[in-house]
Design a protein around this motif. Sequence first.
Motif, PDB file in Angstrom:
ATOM      1  N   GLY B  94       0.866  -1.172   0.000  1.00 13.78           N
ATOM      2  CA  GLY B  94       0.000   0.000   0.000  1.00 13.78           C
ATOM      3  C   GLY B  94       0.901   1.220   0.000  1.00 13.78           C
ATOM      4  O   GLY B  94       1.891   1.258   0.714  1.00 13.78           O
ATOM      5  N   LEU B 155      -4.822   6.738   3.250  1.00  9.27           N
ATOM      6  CA  LEU B 155      -4.404   5.641   4.127  1.00  9.27           C
ATOM      7  C   LEU B 155      -5.414   4.510   4.119  1.00  9.27           C
ATOM      8  O   LEU B 155      -5.040   3.334   4.021  1.00  9.27           O
ATOM      9  CB  LEU B 155      -4.284   6.163   5.554  1.00  9.27           C
ATOM     10  CG  LEU B 155      -2.882   6.411   6.070  1.00  9.27           C
ATOM     11  CD1 LEU B 155      -2.957   6.978   7.468  1.00  9.27           C
ATOM     12  CD2 LEU B 155      -2.093   5.112   6.078  1.00  9.27           C
ATOM     13  N   ALA B 158      -4.961   2.640   1.064  1.00  8.83           N
ATOM     14  CA  ALA B 158      -3.726   1.848   1.049  1.00  8.83           C
ATOM     15  C   ALA B 158      -3.826   0.608   1.937  1.00  8.83           C
ATOM     16  O   ALA B 158      -3.118  -0.366   1.737  1.00  8.83           O
ATOM     17  CB  ALA B 158      -2.552   2.710   1.483  1.00  8.83           C
ATOM     18  N   LEU B 159      -4.725   0.661   2.945  1.00  9.14           N
ATOM     19  CA  LEU B 159      -4.795  -0.427   3.924  1.00  9.14           C
ATOM     20  C   LEU B 159      -5.839  -1.493   3.586  1.00  9.14           C
ATOM     21  O   LEU B 159      -5.801  -2.590   4.137  1.00  9.14           O
ATOM     22  CB  LEU B 159      -5.126   0.143   5.310  1.00  9.14           C
ATOM     23  CG  LEU B 159      -3.995   0.894   6.030  1.00  9.14           C
ATOM     24  CD1 LEU B 159      -4.565   1.699   7.185  1.00  9.14           C
ATOM     25  CD2 LEU B 159      -2.935  -0.075   6.521  1.00  9.14           C
ATOM     26  N   LEU B 166       3.680  -1.210   3.837  1.00  8.66           N
ATOM     27  CA  LEU B 166       3.245   0.140   3.496  1.00  8.66           C
ATOM     28  C   LEU B 166       4.468   0.955   3.109  1.00  8.66           C
ATOM     29  O   LEU B 166       5.478   0.923   3.814  1.00  8.66           O
ATOM     30  CB  LEU B 166       2.553   0.816   4.683  1.00  8.66           C
ATOM     31  CG  LEU B 166       1.188   0.305   5.106  1.00  8.66           C
ATOM     32  CD1 LEU B 166       0.684   1.122   6.299  1.00  8.66           C
ATOM     33  CD2 LEU B 166       0.190   0.406   3.964  1.00  8.66           C
ATOM     34  N   LEU B 168       5.408   4.787   2.527  1.00  9.37           N
ATOM     35  CA  LEU B 168       4.805   6.082   2.801  1.00  9.37           C
ATOM     36  C   LEU B 168       5.822   7.181   2.548  1.00  9.37           C
ATOM     37  O   LEU B 168       6.892   7.202   3.148  1.00  9.37           O
ATOM     38  CB  LEU B 168       4.347   6.135   4.266  1.00  9.37           C
ATOM     39  CG  LEU B 168       3.593   4.900   4.764  1.00  9.37           C
ATOM     40  CD1 LEU B 168       3.622   4.825   6.274  1.00  9.37           C
ATOM     41  CD2 LEU B 168       2.164   4.934   4.275  1.00  9.37           C
ATOM     42  N   PHE B 187      -0.348   3.319  12.078  1.00  9.70           N
ATOM     43  CA  PHE B 187       0.853   2.581  11.668  1.00  9.70           C
ATOM     44  C   PHE B 187       1.217   1.540  12.715  1.00  9.70           C
ATOM     45  O   PHE B 187       1.536   0.393  12.386  1.00  9.70           O
ATOM     46  CB  PHE B 187       2.041   3.525  11.477  1.00  9.70           C
ATOM     47  CG  PHE B 187       1.852   4.518  10.362  1.00  9.70           C
ATOM     48  CD1 PHE B 187       0.896   4.307   9.378  1.00  9.70           C
ATOM     49  CD2 PHE B 187       2.626   5.663  10.300  1.00  9.70           C
ATOM     50  CE1 PHE B 187       0.714   5.217   8.358  1.00  9.70           C
ATOM     51  CE2 PHE B 187       2.450   6.582   9.283  1.00  9.70           C
ATOM     52  CZ  PHE B 187       1.497   6.361   8.313  1.00  9.70           C
ATOM     53  N   PHE B 190      -1.061  -1.376  12.490  1.00 10.31           N
ATOM     54  CA  PHE B 190      -0.752  -2.191  11.303  1.00 10.31           C
ATOM     55  C   PHE B 190       0.421  -3.131  11.579  1.00 10.31           C
ATOM     56  O   PHE B 190       0.445  -4.277  11.145  1.00 10.31           O
ATOM     57  CB  PHE B 190      -0.435  -1.250  10.135  1.00 10.31           C
ATOM     58  CG  PHE B 190      -0.001  -1.946   8.865  1.00 10.31           C
ATOM     59  CD1 PHE B 190      -0.927  -2.592   8.057  1.00 10.31           C
ATOM     60  CD2 PHE B 190       1.329  -1.945   8.476  1.00 10.31           C
ATOM     61  CE1 PHE B 190      -0.535  -3.219   6.881  1.00 10.31           C
ATOM     62  CE2 PHE B 190       1.734  -2.569   7.304  1.00 10.31           C
ATOM     63  CZ  PHE B 190       0.794  -3.218   6.514  1.00 10.31           C
ATOM     64  N   ASN B 196       3.850  -7.792   8.775  1.00 14.81           N
ATOM     65  CA  ASN B 196       3.754  -6.486   8.122  1.00 14.81           C
ATOM     66  C   ASN B 196       4.948  -5.598   8.418  1.00 14.81           C
ATOM     67  O   ASN B 196       5.569  -5.709   9.475  1.00 14.81           O
ATOM     68  CB  ASN B 196       2.491  -5.765   8.592  1.00 14.81           C
ATOM     69  CG  ASN B 196       1.236  -6.449   8.096  1.00 14.81           C
ATOM     70  OD1 ASN B 196       1.320  -7.350   7.256  1.00 14.81           O
ATOM     71  ND2 ASN B 196       0.102  -6.035   8.599  1.00 14.81           N
ATOM     72  N   ILE B 198       6.706  -1.397   7.455  1.00 17.19           N
ATOM     73  CA  ILE B 198       6.454  -0.047   6.930  1.00 17.19           C
ATOM     74  C   ILE B 198       7.767   0.642   6.583  1.00 17.19           C
ATOM     75  O   ILE B 198       8.718   0.601   7.360  1.00 17.19           O
ATOM     76  CB  ILE B 198       5.703   0.826   7.977  1.00 17.19           C
ATOM     77  CG1 ILE B 198       4.345   0.227   8.319  1.00 17.19           C
ATOM     78  CG2 ILE B 198       5.540   2.259   7.470  1.00 17.19           C
ATOM     79  CD1 ILE B 198       3.552   1.012   9.363  1.00 17.19           C
TER      80      ILE B 198
END
Lengths: 210, 302
Positions: B94, B155, B158-159, B166, B168, B187, B190, B196, B198
């Motif tokens: 995302g 967001l 994207a989620l 992710l 960003l 965040f 997530f 996951n 980021i």
Amino acid sequence: MTGLLLKDFYSLRQYGKTMLFMLVFFAFLSAGMDNPASFFEGFMIIMSMMMAIYSFSYDNLAKWDRFGLSLPVTRTEVVAGKYLLSLILCMLGGILAFLLSSVILTFRPVEDFGLKEHLYSLVGVSAIGIFLFSILLPLIFKFGVEKSRLFLIAIFAAPTAAVISFGQLGIELPSGVVLLGLLKLLPLIAVVAFLLSFLVSNRIYCSKEI
Amino acid sequence: MNHHGNTMQHPSAERSHHSIEIRNLSKSFDRFRLEDVNLTLPCGSIMGVIGENGAGKTTTIKLMLNQLKANAGQITILGYDHIREEKKLKEEIGVVFDESYFHDNIKPKHISKIMARVYQRWDHEMFSDYLKQFHLPEDKITKEFSRGMKMKLSLATALSHHPKLLILDEPTSGLDPVIRNEILDIFLDFIQDEENSILFSSHITSDLEKVADYITFLHEGRIMFSESKDELLADYGLLLCGAADFSTVDKGDIIGHRENRFGHEMLIRNKAKMAQKYKGLTIDSVTLEDIMLFYVKGDQLK
């Protein structure tokens, strides 16, 4: 790719309503002409296809490309989406204009212009629209929609300017028979131009840095 | 090209460890060069990328998304080659940018319909749950949204396809502290799922200090460091002294230097060792902002 098309239709829906008004307005306007069909249909097809150009403008305004290319969508799909959009709009505009001018023609028939002639003229103007867009779309993919506005004017003005200057230079215009022959080839020319144009645009867009 | 044999041979094994692997990435422009970028993001963590404007943060992200073509290097994301397996890769990430790139006259409910045709795993329900959570109306055109609302909409988008990563790019810039905190909480939420991760670029270093596990610092197209945040903050220090003591400080120990009317401030590494070496002098702890400023603005004494 259907997602991208849907995006274009949503963003164009406001403009589409304006187009419907114009359709009715120009139907009345053309009703006063010698042959309402060809002017009206030609005009509507070009106007509808212009919506495809607006979709580029909207994308540009929203900086959509950057986001669009972060989605699971290939660049070829982006290009194909725009070509399909132009084609769909051309067909929509053509069909609507055909139906409306058919209505006008039943009330005010034109001599030697039956359904067959009417269909020929529709195919002819559609082919011209598709041909013109085959030139325009790669230019938009290459230079962006803002710069392409000038090309747009040039593309539409060039044939007129050519005809006028040929006349002034004393060059004889092709005879009616030659023109008719050309007209028959027009759909084929349009299809080939459109396919080639897609390949060119795809190549341009695939190597573009966003 | 096979810089990293393991990744090529065992993508699935690699996948369980790293969500992003960038090797020797370079890209030249007329006036800017991103040079030899190496970066590894372990699964289950947040990496903050800091650096001044024009340091190469956005360029790096664009290269990862195949929006720019690299001159050299290799990028593997979630075990996928970022060019050969671009589409598969993008199904699982995302992306949020510093502004919303939705058309002005589109409504959130339209976005859901569009994305359902774009993502194989688009989750209508999840999206409308996010809209509710973020207090975003489904049936209003995005033109009427504030900057914060647009960012939350991006967001939510994207989620809602169950991404594993992710990416960003300055997602909190231009937002007020309240909204920024809300977004940081999302965040952290997530990242509760250990699969996951980021990647989060920002020049608001305080945001990264709150959430990031790793910090990568880009400066003039080069990576100055890419390390665990806690280790960084424990390792770097600010050596303070007056003009008289300054001459006794070994110039080789100084990464960046700043002089003001109270004396000298120096960015140093290896805080514990330095405390032994310069017993009479004060060593303060640093923030990410200090580190960034000293690298970018400080005088280099060499």
